[in-house]
Design a protein around this motif. Sequence first.
Motif, mmCIF file in Angstrom:
data_model
loop_
_atom_site.group_PDB
_atom_site.id
_atom_site.type_symbol
_atom_site.label_atom_id
_atom_site.label_comp_id
_atom_site.label_asym_id
_atom_site.label_seq_id
_atom_site.Cartn_x
_atom_site.Cartn_y
_atom_site.Cartn_z
ATOM 1 N N ARG A 134 55.957 57.193 18.176
ATOM 2 C CA ARG A 134 56.297 56.575 19.468
ATOM 3 C C ARG A 134 57.268 55.417 19.213
ATOM 4 N NH1 ARG A 134 54.810 59.611 23.938
ATOM 5 N NH2 ARG A 134 53.457 61.176 22.996
ATOM 6 N N PRO A 135 57.891 54.893 20.255
ATOM 7 C CA PRO A 135 58.844 53.791 20.037
ATOM 8 C C PRO A 135 58.205 52.649 19.248
ATOM 9 C CG PRO A 135 59.036 54.607 22.277
ATOM 10 C CD PRO A 135 57.862 55.315 21.680
ATOM 11 N N ALA A 136 58.918 52.185 18.232
ATOM 12 C CA ALA A 136 58.391 51.127 17.358
ATOM 13 C C ALA A 136 59.083 49.807 17.661
ATOM 14 C CB ALA A 136 58.626 51.507 15.904
ATOM 15 N N GLY A 137 58.354 48.711 17.445
ATOM 16 C CA GLY A 137 58.947 47.384 17.618
ATOM 17 C C GLY A 137 58.975 46.915 19.060
ATOM 18 N N ILE A 138 58.453 47.715 19.977
ATOM 19 C CA ILE A 138 58.412 47.348 21.404
ATOM 20 C C ILE A 138 56.974 47.580 21.867
ATOM 21 C CG2 ILE A 138 59.245 47.942 23.724
ATOM 22 C CD1 ILE A 138 61.772 49.008 22.406
ATOM 23 N N GLY A 139 56.482 46.717 22.706
ATOM 24 C CA GLY A 139 55.126 46.899 23.220
ATOM 25 C C GLY A 139 55.035 48.138 24.092
ATOM 26 N N ILE A 140 54.147 49.078 23.701
ATOM 27 C CA ILE A 140 53.968 50.290 24.513
ATOM 28 C C ILE A 140 52.950 49.948 25.601
ATOM 29 C CG2 ILE A 140 53.208 52.696 24.496
ATOM 30 C CD1 ILE A 140 54.091 52.864 21.581
ATOM 31 N N PRO B 36 49.653 54.754 28.581
ATOM 32 C CA PRO B 36 48.864 55.629 27.715
ATOM 33 C C PRO B 36 49.745 56.722 27.095
ATOM 34 C CG PRO B 36 48.480 56.162 30.014
ATOM 35 C CD PRO B 36 49.369 54.971 30.001
ATOM 36 N N TRP B 37 49.386 57.170 25.910
ATOM 37 C CA TRP B 37 50.135 58.245 25.264
ATOM 38 C C TRP B 37 49.199 59.093 24.422
ATOM 39 C CZ3 TRP B 37 49.919 58.141 19.960
ATOM 40 C CH2 TRP B 37 49.635 56.922 19.345
#
Lengths: 194, 567
Positions: free
Chosen positions: B153-159, B162-163
């Motif tokens: 999933r995208p890294a370095g950004i707050g997710i 839900p995933w």
Amino acid sequence: MTRRDTRGRSSWRTAFGALLAILTLAAAAALTGCASSGDAMPRCTDPLRLAIVAQSVPSASYLPCIRDLPPGWTTSDFAPAQDGTRFLLISDRSPAEPVVVELATACRFRFSGASPSPARAPGILSYIRLDSIRPRFAGRLYDVFPGGCVTYSFDFGSGSQIELMEQFERAVGLYPRQQLRLVLKQELGVELNP
Amino acid sequence: MTTLPTPRPGHEGSEVPSLIAASLRGRRRRPSGEPPPLPRHINYSIRWYLLLAAVAAALLAGMSVPAVLGVITRGDLAVLRGIATVRTAWLTHVMLDVNAALTSQWTVRLFMLGIIAVLVAFRRFQHLAAYLVIVLAAVLLLSAVTPDIGRMRPAGIGILGPWQGYSQPSRPVAALALALVGALYTLVPAGRWRNRGKWAAAIIVTALCAARLYLAVDHPTDQLTALIIAWPLAVVAFWLAVPNEVFPISYRGGRKAHLDIGGRRGAAIVTALDHQLGLAVADVKPFGLEASAGSTPLRLAVRGPDGTETALFGKLYALCHLRSDRWYKRVRAVIYGRLEDEKPFSTVRRLVEYEDHLLRLMRDAGLPTPRPYGFAEMTPEREYLIVMEFFEGSQEIRNARVDDRVIDDALRVVRRMWDAGIAHRDIKPSNILVRDGRVLLIDVAFAAVRPTPWRQAVDLANMMLTLALANTPEHVYERALNLFAADDVAEAFAACRSITVPSQLRSLIRADGRDLIGCFRRLAPARRSVPVQLWDIRRVAITAGLLVMIAAAVTLIGLFQGVVGLL
């Protein structure tokens, strides 16, 4: 009426045919299980695929991965999500009762009654709790480390349990999060959060 | 079996003189490489879709190389970081709601099952089969691609949302797009409504994509590949499996087999008849659609060399008619058994060739059938137009006065078919016309040469039943004895069953109220009934095949239920 050039149409047809063939092959591969979807749980040698496990428990300092899958064992139902990762380890000697492996921020099951077991890696505390010895050898094994816990729920028939226990413990490895961060930075140039 | 000899010359059926002489001047051979009058249509959107598919394939291939994946990921993350700058509490709340509503398993499943229910309710089984297979193939394709790439999933950004599972391709986006495209291409008529539907679907999918990018659950390229698999590729698959020209979607009622004769096809008809048959067509109109299910019948106004207009009759045959003919024959083979020659045609060309051949054969045998003018190719192996004489001024026998002359003429037609070794196989009021007291026979497409004696006997029974509807069975029987032996009539009604009577004739007999079949049986000498239900290996195989297909359809729906859960 002028004669029309049909070369453009032919090239489209060729491209279209090629695309259709690729799609058919992909669908056939998926249908027949030739695609690699059967081994969805990442191996310890494939850290890029393991990153999703790290994201499922951002605090976990270790991540479960497949180290050495003994003959007769398979993995399935790999399900990483925002609240943890879960997958099954299935032995052909006990196909109806797979080992359920779960990574979470903390051990979800009752920890009382568990007795210490030899640590599986430095910095990790391992415990085992047996619910039954006969007629089934059932219980849970816990790997506890900073920021996370891996729980292995097993239920084997008596007789082969010692060998099966050894095999699945050998199959699952624990990959250090710190090492994964370095690999991701080096290979993809991205920072694993946090 | 006793039969009477052929009538003397001059007592055969009606003769129809030719109406129009086709001109050779307009005819022209299509050179190699030139498209046919109605080339198979690949529109521009389909070309764009194929181009997008190539982009998706390139992206997926590139992502298996870590260096390329790194470049793509850094680009994706730059976009996501830009989007993250507009995050606010209320907008996050809205985006979470949008994401939850549009990615709910219940939303997608109920929508997909709703499509199946509507397709079953409207008996659109070709669309249903295409829908099930395409959705299954797309889901399996997504399932195969996902673990192969195994993207995080995208890294370095707050997710924020839900995933579940790997990021590439985005399964929730693919599931929603697949459900919407499936509905558009199986339920919505092509044209204005489908175009509006595309915009609506695009807005819904865009809303989901925007929400998931805002929540940093997906990378932009995860959504791009998911959309390409679930939208353009699905559209191309629907275009191939259920092309609108062959399987048009309509809710106006009437027969589904009829093709739209406006636009490109209308122009192609004029060109094809001009170039291939030398006919100058002034006007084309649908004709008698309600009575035809096996083709699209047309009334063609043709201008003669002297400028006068003459009407001709045309029948447009396409793949949909070939398929319905196959099904019709399989079902008949199951019902009738080996007494019928029910081999389906392999191509539309063969189907039209056969009808053209039968028209010529019947004319040669002196039967009052339409004069053939040949057939024109619209789209090679897919669509043909057969042209024949239009019986201007004629009326269906049930609307005409049926006197002794008409009865004798109609029975003479059957007599002549017997002598020529032909069976019409679809004798019913709508196929028997009367003009100036003479009987004309139309719709010879189902006719057979050297048929079984049973089939010939059934033709006689159906003709006598048709005549008896407008007269008395006693009188028709009396007139029949002038051309047929009493044993012939006895055999005809020994072979006659409810199932051998065409449905139109059967319903008219039912409405009439008289027991016409019983009456003829009492008038004719006693004869043991000719059995219909005869089994042979072919019939058993076809029946078993039909049962297997029903079982496969049920399994497919079950599989669909299970596989859709993968989304």
